[in-house]
Design an enzyme around this catalytic site. Structure first.
Site, PDB file in Angstrom:
ATOM      1  N   THR A   1      59.323  23.038 -47.343  1.00 18.31           N
ATOM      2  CA  THR A   1      59.286  23.498 -48.739  1.00 18.31           C
ATOM      3  C   THR A   1      59.427  25.009 -48.869  1.00 18.31           C
ATOM      4  O   THR A   1      58.976  25.768 -48.004  1.00 18.31           O
ATOM      5  CB  THR A   1      57.938  23.091 -49.378  1.00 18.31           C
ATOM      6  OG1 THR A   1      56.883  23.397 -48.443  1.00 18.31           O
ATOM      7  CG2 THR A   1      57.902  21.616 -49.723  1.00 18.31           C
TER       8      THR A   1
ATOM      9  N   CYS B   1      57.294  30.527 -37.737  1.00 17.49           N
ATOM     10  CA  CYS B   1      58.614  30.750 -38.343  1.00 17.49           C
ATOM     11  C   CYS B   1      58.890  32.248 -38.278  1.00 17.49           C
ATOM     12  O   CYS B   1      57.987  33.027 -37.963  1.00 17.49           O
ATOM     13  CB  CYS B   1      58.528  30.269 -39.793  1.00 17.49           C
ATOM     14  SG  CYS B   1      60.087  30.098 -40.677  1.00 17.49           S
TER      15      CYS B   1
HETATM   16  C1  LIG Z   1      57.112  30.421 -43.277  1.00 23.11           C
HETATM   17  C2  LIG Z   1      58.122  30.873 -44.284  1.00 23.11           C
HETATM   18  C3  LIG Z   1      57.884  30.647 -45.631  1.00 23.11           C
HETATM   19  C4  LIG Z   1      58.788  31.082 -46.595  1.00 23.11           C
HETATM   20  N1  LIG Z   1      58.552  30.814 -47.918  1.00 23.11           N
HETATM   21  C5  LIG Z   1      59.491  31.136 -48.837  1.00 23.11           C
HETATM   22  C6  LIG Z   1      59.337  30.713 -50.178  1.00 23.11           C
HETATM   23  O1  LIG Z   1      58.357  30.038 -50.530  1.00 23.11           O
HETATM   24  N2  LIG Z   1      60.327  31.033 -51.064  1.00 23.11           N
HETATM   25  C7  LIG Z   1      61.423  31.740 -50.698  1.00 23.11           C
HETATM   26  O2  LIG Z   1      62.272  32.013 -51.547  1.00 23.11           O
HETATM   27  N3  LIG Z   1      61.594  32.156 -49.420  1.00 23.11           N
HETATM   28  C8  LIG Z   1      60.667  31.863 -48.496  1.00 23.11           C
HETATM   29  N4  LIG Z   1      60.829  32.227 -47.181  1.00 23.11           N
HETATM   30  C9  LIG Z   1      61.970  33.067 -46.820  1.00 23.11           C
HETATM   31  C10 LIG Z   1      63.260  32.317 -46.631  1.00 23.11           C
HETATM   32  O3  LIG Z   1      63.054  31.089 -45.977  1.00 23.11           O
HETATM   33  C11 LIG Z   1      64.204  33.232 -45.861  1.00 23.11           C
HETATM   34  O4  LIG Z   1      64.327  34.451 -46.586  1.00 23.11           O
HETATM   35  C12 LIG Z   1      65.581  32.617 -45.691  1.00 23.11           C
HETATM   36  O5  LIG Z   1      65.493  31.349 -45.099  1.00 23.11           O
HETATM   37  C13 LIG Z   1      66.430  33.550 -44.836  1.00 23.11           C
HETATM   38  O6  LIG Z   1      67.727  33.008 -44.731  1.00 23.11           O
HETATM   39  P1  LIG Z   1      68.770  33.534 -43.647  1.00 23.11           P
HETATM   40  O7  LIG Z   1      70.037  32.831 -43.921  1.00 23.11           O
HETATM   41  O8  LIG Z   1      68.736  35.025 -43.612  1.00 23.11           O
HETATM   42  O9  LIG Z   1      68.151  33.063 -42.247  1.00 23.11           O
HETATM   43  P2  LIG Z   1      68.237  31.613 -41.566  1.00 23.11           P
HETATM   44  O10 LIG Z   1      68.117  30.536 -42.557  1.00 23.11           O
HETATM   45  O11 LIG Z   1      67.280  31.637 -40.425  1.00 23.11           O
HETATM   46  O12 LIG Z   1      69.730  31.560 -41.010  1.00 23.11           O
HETATM   47  C14 LIG Z   1      70.194  32.422 -40.015  1.00 23.11           C
HETATM   48  C15 LIG Z   1      71.111  31.591 -39.125  1.00 23.11           C
HETATM   49  O13 LIG Z   1      71.847  32.450 -38.282  1.00 23.11           O
HETATM   50  C16 LIG Z   1      71.978  31.817 -37.035  1.00 23.11           C
HETATM   51  N5  LIG Z   1      72.288  32.867 -36.052  1.00 23.11           N
HETATM   52  C17 LIG Z   1      71.547  33.959 -35.776  1.00 23.11           C
HETATM   53  N6  LIG Z   1      72.156  34.737 -34.847  1.00 23.11           N
HETATM   54  C18 LIG Z   1      73.314  34.115 -34.546  1.00 23.11           C
HETATM   55  C19 LIG Z   1      74.367  34.415 -33.661  1.00 23.11           C
HETATM   56  N7  LIG Z   1      74.357  35.533 -32.891  1.00 23.11           N
HETATM   57  N8  LIG Z   1      75.393  33.548 -33.576  1.00 23.11           N
HETATM   58  C20 LIG Z   1      75.430  32.424 -34.326  1.00 23.11           C
HETATM   59  N9  LIG Z   1      74.450  32.087 -35.192  1.00 23.11           N
HETATM   60  C21 LIG Z   1      73.399  32.930 -35.297  1.00 23.11           C
HETATM   61  C22 LIG Z   1      70.629  31.155 -36.835  1.00 23.11           C
HETATM   62  O14 LIG Z   1      70.691  30.113 -35.875  1.00 23.11           O
HETATM   63  C23 LIG Z   1      70.335  30.647 -38.223  1.00 23.11           C
HETATM   64  O15 LIG Z   1      70.780  29.313 -38.423  1.00 23.11           O
HETATM   65  C24 LIG Z   1      59.942  31.801 -46.191  1.00 23.11           C
HETATM   66  C25 LIG Z   1      60.182  32.014 -44.841  1.00 23.11           C
HETATM   67  C26 LIG Z   1      59.297  31.553 -43.877  1.00 23.11           C
HETATM   68  C27 LIG Z   1      59.581  31.812 -42.439  1.00 23.11           C
END
Ligand SMILES: Cc1cc2nc3c(=O)[nH]c(=O)nc-3n(C[C@H](O)[C@H](O)[C@H](O)COP(=O)(O)OP(=O)(O)OC[C@H]3O[C@@H](n4cnc5c(N)ncnc54)[C@H](O)[C@@H]3O)c2cc1C
Length: 371
Positions: free
Chosen positions: A47, A308
């Site tokens: 969630t 996480c």
């Molecule tokens: C415990 C927790 C609770 C949260 N609660 C909330 C909330 O309630 N509401 C909210 O809005 N946000 C919340 N967040 C924040 C939100 O989940 C994140 O801001 C968001 O998921 C970040 O997205 P992203 O695409 O940057 O990272 P990610 O979703 O982690 O995606 C990054 C992707 O890049 C890939 N990757 C990385 N390096 C490489 C590489 N060199 N080569 C190929 N692939 C690579 C990874 O495998 C990954 O799949 C929460 C986060 C956490 C950890």
């Protein structure tokens, strides 16, 4: 040329961007080090809260409203329930910046917001205990996104729209230029344009093009507690954010009988994203246990906890920008623990930056040059 656009990182932001670009007819390759959705980055744990009266600042409201529209659109395209309208209650001292921002956002954008004194809040939600110095601002139209299902839905739509996805293929290096080249563990690929949405790995990856971003991977913990379903199930108990002078907690009602979920937003150890995270342990449990004991005293025992990664910027605002020296590379990083709710709108904005060179959203707060 191999592709129009390569997206490095097909997680929360990258998968959505892949869908919007493929829909625009772009020949897109999404590369991921794992198989999204997965438990190695920032997008697991069932969630995520979505709230519109935004405690982090009213300037976020138009962006999150657009995200809300796109989540609805995704639900209908995927024919799946992804959003639960549990409402979100924001709790803190009336003078704290977060509560003031919630109030200002609601006033400025005419968002529904209900105000409760501690006694009124405890009457409305008998599972809650609030001391006299706090206030509760309840946003009834806010709620909860099913995080992995959202990513799965964008994945399916992106692939149907013609995007390619290569999983378990980590990108090791980027070579910038008129044509961008990425080197993975298995292959190298070329494209006209590149998006870096690598979450906790963005900092190390951008170092390969000599770009330094102040994004710090941080270990976070969250846990589920046994819940009296009469008091804490999602039909009767909201998602919640508690803002104190020295700490911030957030959490969720018991959804599908999972239990009361709780996490702490501030703090956490700085980590190397390539090292396995120290598993949730007794020391992590103590802090969360103290919080629920005080504010949701009728909870049951700790069921289990997880870890996480957050990607923190110094000001906790996002980075969404072209690389200064390379106008065919866009980065979206540093979502500082509050990015998921925006990921539908960020996917759309990234596609606009690539296709049009600009976004309909005001992204000026998210410029790299502010550091
Ligand atoms: C415990 C927790 C609770 C949260 N609660 C909330 C909330 O309630 N509401 C909210 O809005 N946000 C919340 N967040 C924040 C939100 O989940 C994140 O801001 C968001 O998921 C970040 O997205 P992203 O695409 O940057 O990272 P990610 O979703 O982690 O995606 C990054 C992707 O890049 C890939 N990757 C990385 N390096 C490489 C590489 N060199 N080569 C190929 N692939 C690579 C990874 O495998 C990954 O799949 C929460 C986060 C956490 C950890």
């Amino acid at each position: 040329m191999d592709y129009d656009v390569i997206i490095v990182g097909a997680g929360s932001m990258g998968m959505a961007a892949g869908y919007f670009l493929a829909k625009e007819g772009k020949n897109v390759l999404m590369l991921d080090a794992f198989t999204p959705p997965h438990e190695e980055g920032s997008h697991h744990g069932d969630t995520r809260i979505i709230r519109f009266a935004y405690g982090e600042g009213a300037s976020y409201v138009p962006f999150v409203k657009r995200a809300g529209e796109l989540w609805q659109e995704l639900e209908s395209l995927a024919n799946e329930s992804l959003f639960l309208q549990t409402g979100v209650v924001n709790i803190g001292e009336p003078t704290c910046a977060f509560i003031q921002n919630v109030e200002a956002s609601a006033a400025l954008y005419d968002l529904a917001l209900e105000h409760y004194s501690p006694d009124e809040a405890m009457n409305k939600w008998p599972g809650l205990f609030l001391p006299k110095n706090l206030v509760a601002c309840f946003e009834p139209t806010a709620g909860v996104l099913r995080v992995e299902a959202c990513i799965q839905a964008y994945k399916k739509l992106a692939l149907e729209a013609g995007a390619s996805l290569r999983t378990n293929e980590k990108v090791l290096a980027i070579q910038a230029g008129d044509i961008v080249q990425v080197q993975t563990v298995h292959n190298s690929y070329k494209a006209k344009q590149l998006i870096v949405t690598a979450g906790a790995w963005a900092t190390e990856l951008l170092q390969t093009v000599d770009v330094s971003i102040p994004v710090t991977p941080t270990r976070k913990t969250f846990a589920w507690f046994e819940a009296d379903e009469q008091l804490y199930r999602d039909e009767v108990f909201p998602a919640y954010c508690f803002e104190f002078a020295d700490s911030t907690y957030y959490g969720f009602p018991s959804i599908d009988g999972a239990g009361l979920k709780l996490g702490r937003h501030d703090g956490g150890d700085v980590v190397n994203p390539n090292d396995p995270l120290r598993p949730f342990d007794a020391s992590d449990a103590v802090d969360l246990q103290n919080f629920v004991d005080q504010f949701m005293p009728q909870h049951g025992t700790l069921k289990y906890g997880k870890t996480c990664k957050y990607s923190m910027t110094p000001d906790e605002d996002f980075i969404i920008d072209f690389l200064p020296e390379h106008q065919n590379i866009v980065i979206a990083a540093g979502f500082s623990g509050h990015g998921f709710k925006f990921s539908s709108a960020i996917g759309e904005a990234l596609a606009d930056l690539i296709v049009e060179g600009k976004s309909k959203q005001d992204l000026s707060t998210f410029k790299l040059s502010r550091f």
